[in-house]
Design a protein around this motif. Structure first.
Motif, mmCIF file in Angstrom:
data_model
loop_
_atom_site.group_PDB
_atom_site.id
_atom_site.type_symbol
_atom_site.label_atom_id
_atom_site.label_comp_id
_atom_site.label_asym_id
_atom_site.label_seq_id
_atom_site.Cartn_x
_atom_site.Cartn_y
_atom_site.Cartn_z
ATOM 1 N N THR A 271 0.839 -1.270 0.114
ATOM 2 C CA THR A 271 0.008 -0.031 -0.163
ATOM 3 C C THR A 271 0.972 1.160 0.132
ATOM 4 O OG1 THR A 271 -1.852 -1.053 1.108
ATOM 5 C CG2 THR A 271 -1.641 1.256 1.249
ATOM 6 N N GLY A 272 0.399 2.574 -0.812
ATOM 7 C CA GLY A 272 1.367 3.442 -0.895
ATOM 8 C C GLY A 272 2.361 3.498 -2.164
ATOM 9 N N THR A 273 2.154 2.345 -2.916
ATOM 10 C CA THR A 273 2.828 2.176 -4.196
ATOM 11 C C THR A 273 2.214 3.223 -5.061
ATOM 12 O OG1 THR A 273 3.502 -0.184 -3.899
ATOM 13 C CG2 THR A 273 3.561 0.836 -6.231
ATOM 14 N N PRO A 274 2.832 4.311 -5.800
ATOM 15 C CA PRO A 274 2.061 5.055 -6.655
ATOM 16 C C PRO A 274 1.199 4.540 -7.592
ATOM 17 C CG PRO A 274 4.564 5.630 -6.484
ATOM 18 C CD PRO A 274 4.217 4.105 -5.929
ATOM 19 N N PRO A 275 0.020 4.857 -7.862
ATOM 20 C CA PRO A 275 -1.013 4.364 -8.894
ATOM 21 C C PRO A 275 -0.676 4.275 -10.096
ATOM 22 C CG PRO A 275 -2.251 5.935 -7.295
ATOM 23 C CD PRO A 275 -0.568 6.148 -7.110
ATOM 24 N N PRO A 276 0.378 5.227 -10.649
ATOM 25 C CA PRO A 276 0.781 4.967 -12.197
ATOM 26 C C PRO A 276 1.505 3.757 -12.381
ATOM 27 C CG PRO A 276 0.885 7.165 -11.359
ATOM 28 C CD PRO A 276 0.568 6.542 -10.295
ATOM 29 N N ILE A 277 2.269 3.398 -11.089
ATOM 30 C CA ILE A 277 3.319 2.179 -11.120
ATOM 31 C C ILE A 277 2.321 1.092 -11.170
ATOM 32 C CG2 ILE A 277 4.868 0.970 -9.883
ATOM 33 C CD1 ILE A 277 6.346 3.263 -9.309
ATOM 34 N N VAL A 278 1.394 0.897 -10.304
ATOM 35 C CA VAL A 278 0.509 -0.248 -10.061
ATOM 36 C C VAL A 278 -0.269 -0.378 -11.582
ATOM 37 C CG1 VAL A 278 -1.675 -0.929 -9.274
ATOM 38 C CG2 VAL A 278 -0.150 0.340 -7.654
ATOM 39 N N ARG A 279 -0.810 0.720 -12.155
ATOM 40 C CA ARG A 279 -1.517 0.612 -13.493
ATOM 41 C C ARG A 279 -0.636 -0.016 -14.705
ATOM 42 N NH1 ARG A 279 -6.850 0.184 -13.326
ATOM 43 N NH2 ARG A 279 -7.801 1.966 -12.139
ATOM 44 N N LEU A 280 0.907 0.439 -14.658
ATOM 45 C CA LEU A 280 1.822 0.004 -15.462
ATOM 46 C C LEU A 280 1.991 -1.469 -15.145
ATOM 47 C CD1 LEU A 280 3.757 0.224 -17.692
ATOM 48 C CD2 LEU A 280 5.432 1.090 -15.956
ATOM 49 N N LEU A 281 2.123 -1.815 -14.086
ATOM 50 C CA LEU A 281 2.236 -3.363 -13.545
ATOM 51 C C LEU A 281 1.007 -4.153 -14.148
ATOM 52 C CD1 LEU A 281 4.007 -3.144 -10.113
ATOM 53 C CD2 LEU A 281 4.753 -4.353 -12.000
ATOM 54 N N ALA A 282 -0.010 -3.363 -13.801
ATOM 55 C CA ALA A 282 -1.271 -4.351 -14.081
ATOM 56 C C ALA A 282 -1.555 -4.678 -15.679
ATOM 57 C CB ALA A 282 -2.578 -3.427 -13.585
ATOM 58 N N ARG A 283 -1.301 -3.620 -16.414
ATOM 59 C CA ARG A 283 -1.261 -3.413 -17.894
ATOM 60 C C ARG A 283 -0.158 -4.655 -18.461
ATOM 61 N NH1 ARG A 283 0.841 1.681 -20.458
ATOM 62 N NH2 ARG A 283 3.070 0.359 -20.498
ATOM 63 N N GLU A 284 1.044 -4.491 -18.013
ATOM 64 C CA GLU A 284 2.061 -5.493 -18.546
ATOM 65 C C GLU A 284 1.815 -6.918 -18.034
ATOM 66 O OE1 GLU A 284 3.210 -4.643 -20.983
ATOM 67 O OE2 GLU A 284 4.144 -2.746 -20.746
ATOM 68 N N THR A 285 1.101 -6.960 -16.668
ATOM 69 C CA THR A 285 0.792 -8.461 -16.423
ATOM 70 C C THR A 285 -0.411 -8.934 -17.272
ATOM 71 O OG1 THR A 285 1.539 -8.022 -14.147
ATOM 72 C CG2 THR A 285 0.041 -9.827 -14.167
ATOM 73 N N ARG A 286 -1.214 -8.089 -17.454
ATOM 74 C CA ARG A 286 -2.303 -8.579 -18.474
ATOM 75 C C ARG A 286 -1.660 -9.027 -19.605
ATOM 76 N NH1 ARG A 286 -5.248 -4.538 -17.771
ATOM 77 N NH2 ARG A 286 -4.607 -3.186 -19.488
ATOM 78 N N ASN A 287 -0.869 -8.095 -20.472
ATOM 79 C CA ASN A 287 -0.186 -8.500 -21.646
ATOM 80 C C ASN A 287 0.447 -9.812 -21.478
ATOM 81 O OD1 ASN A 287 -1.087 -6.062 -22.924
ATOM 82 N ND2 ASN A 287 0.778 -4.857 -22.603
ATOM 83 N N ALA A 288 1.444 -9.928 -20.352
ATOM 84 C CA ALA A 288 2.029 -11.144 -20.171
ATOM 85 C C ALA A 288 1.029 -12.354 -20.180
ATOM 86 C CB ALA A 288 2.736 -11.342 -18.856
ATOM 87 N N ALA A 289 -0.054 -12.427 -19.406
ATOM 88 C CA ALA A 289 -0.993 -13.686 -19.265
ATOM 89 C C ALA A 289 -1.598 -13.673 -20.646
ATOM 90 C CB ALA A 289 -2.066 -13.127 -18.267
ATOM 91 N N LYS A 290 -1.979 -12.885 -21.508
ATOM 92 C CA LYS A 290 -2.434 -12.746 -22.783
ATOM 93 C C LYS A 290 -1.493 -13.344 -23.918
ATOM 94 C CE LYS A 290 -6.602 -12.040 -20.913
ATOM 95 N NZ LYS A 290 -7.581 -13.146 -20.867
ATOM 96 N N ASP A 291 -0.192 -13.244 -23.634
ATOM 97 C CA ASP A 291 0.752 -13.663 -24.747
ATOM 98 C C ASP A 291 0.535 -14.845 -25.008
ATOM 99 O OD1 ASP A 291 3.464 -14.775 -25.139
ATOM 100 O OD2 ASP A 291 3.572 -12.832 -25.715
#
Length: 336
Positions: A271-291
């Motif tokens: 908790t406290g991780t900057p939202p833009p970093i969380v969003r970037l991580l989420a986006r790339e995790t989704r890209n990884a899972a869908k690869d």
């Protein structure tokens, strides 16, 4: 649009309204710039993905598959570190206390985020100490028994257990989903078995393979690899439908309607991780899972790729928290 800008547009004269509109656009642009600045050039150094189990189990396998692809997508190594103990609570505590900079993540399941805090004392509060990032994938559990057990089908196993109350034991990775799922099955089927907790899924599976324990309700990704080994028998699956890999193996729901349990694994940040970093991580995790290559590896393990975003992930956790509370009550497991 912010409430202040909205109020200006309603109350101000036409000229002032146009000025307010321009001002709002400027404020919006500055906000976007500020968010980008928060993420900055992140990541600028290797990222640690803490797996709260020993190497070799389902969670560890998924973490390594995802981290391999994330390394390429993020441009920095995503290094898996196994921190086992206390049903995953030790690893979870470490991440809860880490700097909220996106460089230390937790790769966890419902066992750490939902169940462990309900059935044992932990030094972290999952609702306060973590923010969900994304689910990599989810899969069912398979009921496996040691090869020497005189039961070749699920119905034969239930009958044998009923005729031998308390004589069978079952493995788990400690207080968590496997423990709760097995206890729930025992409650539904009216059988009694002794719980034998291990530190993680890998040694629990090994306990079954070596005959130290009679039963293990393990992740599909672990037990499917043992289907042809001759060392275990796979009797039933906890999913809603039969597995494509083993179409003759029944679902538990066919005998006990409504019995449906699946296990997700995903990334969490302190908790406290900057939202833009969380969003970037989420986006790339989704890209990884869908690869396609990653998805194919997951599917072969009986895992359905996900890539759920933080909001979807949070809703999954909310729903499952209620489910596992009810399941624990039905199984007679005391909650903290």
């Amino acid at each position: 649009m912010t409430p202040i800008c909205h109020r200006l547009l309603i109350e101000a004269p036409a000229t002032a309204s146009r000025v307010a509109q321009v001002a709002c656009r400027v404020v919006g642009a500055l906000a976007l710039i500020a968010c980008a600045a928060q993420a900055g050039d992140w990541p600028t150094r290797p990222i640690t993905a803490v797996v709260p189990y020993a190497a070799g189990g389902n969670t560890d396998t998924m973490a390594r598959i995802a981290s391999e692809r994330l390394t390429a997508l993020l441009g920095q190594p995503v290094v898996v570190e196994n921190v086992a103990g206390a049903s995953g609570a030790i690893g979870a505590t470490r991440v809860a206390q880490a700097a909220p900079d996106g460089n230390t993540l937790l790769f966890a399941s419902a066992s750490q985020i939902i169940i462990a805090p309900l059935v044992q004392k932990t030094h972290y509060d999952p609702q306060k100490d973590f923010v969900p990032v994304s689910i990599v994938g989810a899969g069912p559990y398979i009921l496996g028994v040691k090869a020497s057990l005189p039961a070749n089908t699920f119905q034969e196993f239930i009958a044998y257990a009923r005729n031998n109350p308390g004589k069978l034991n079952y493995a788990s990775a400690g207080p968590g989903i496997i423990h709760l799922t097995t206890a729930l099955l025992a409650a539904r089927a009216g059988i009694q078995m002794t719980h034998v907790p291990y530190k993680s899924g890998a040694p629990a599976l090994n306990g079954l393979l070596t005959g130290e324990v009679d039963v293990y309700f393990g992740n599909a990704s672990e037990l499917l690899q043992q289907a042809a080994s001759g060392r275990v028998r796979l009797l039933a699956v906890s999913s809603a439908a039969r597995l494509k890999q083993l179409p003759d193996m029944p679902t538990i729901g066919e005998s006990y309607p409504g019995f449906l349990v699946t296990s997700w694994n995903g990334f969490f940040a302190p908790t406290g991780t900057p939202p833009p970093i969380v969003r970037l991580l989420a986006r790339e995790t989704r890209n990884a899972a869908k690869d396609p290559a990653i998805a194919d590896r997951l599917l072969k393990l009986g895992i359905e790729p996900s890539g759920a975003d933080p909001e979807e992930f949070a809703e999954v956790i909310r729903v499952e928290r209620d489910f596992y509370r009810a399941a624990a009550a039905a199984a007679g497991i005391k909650m903290e």
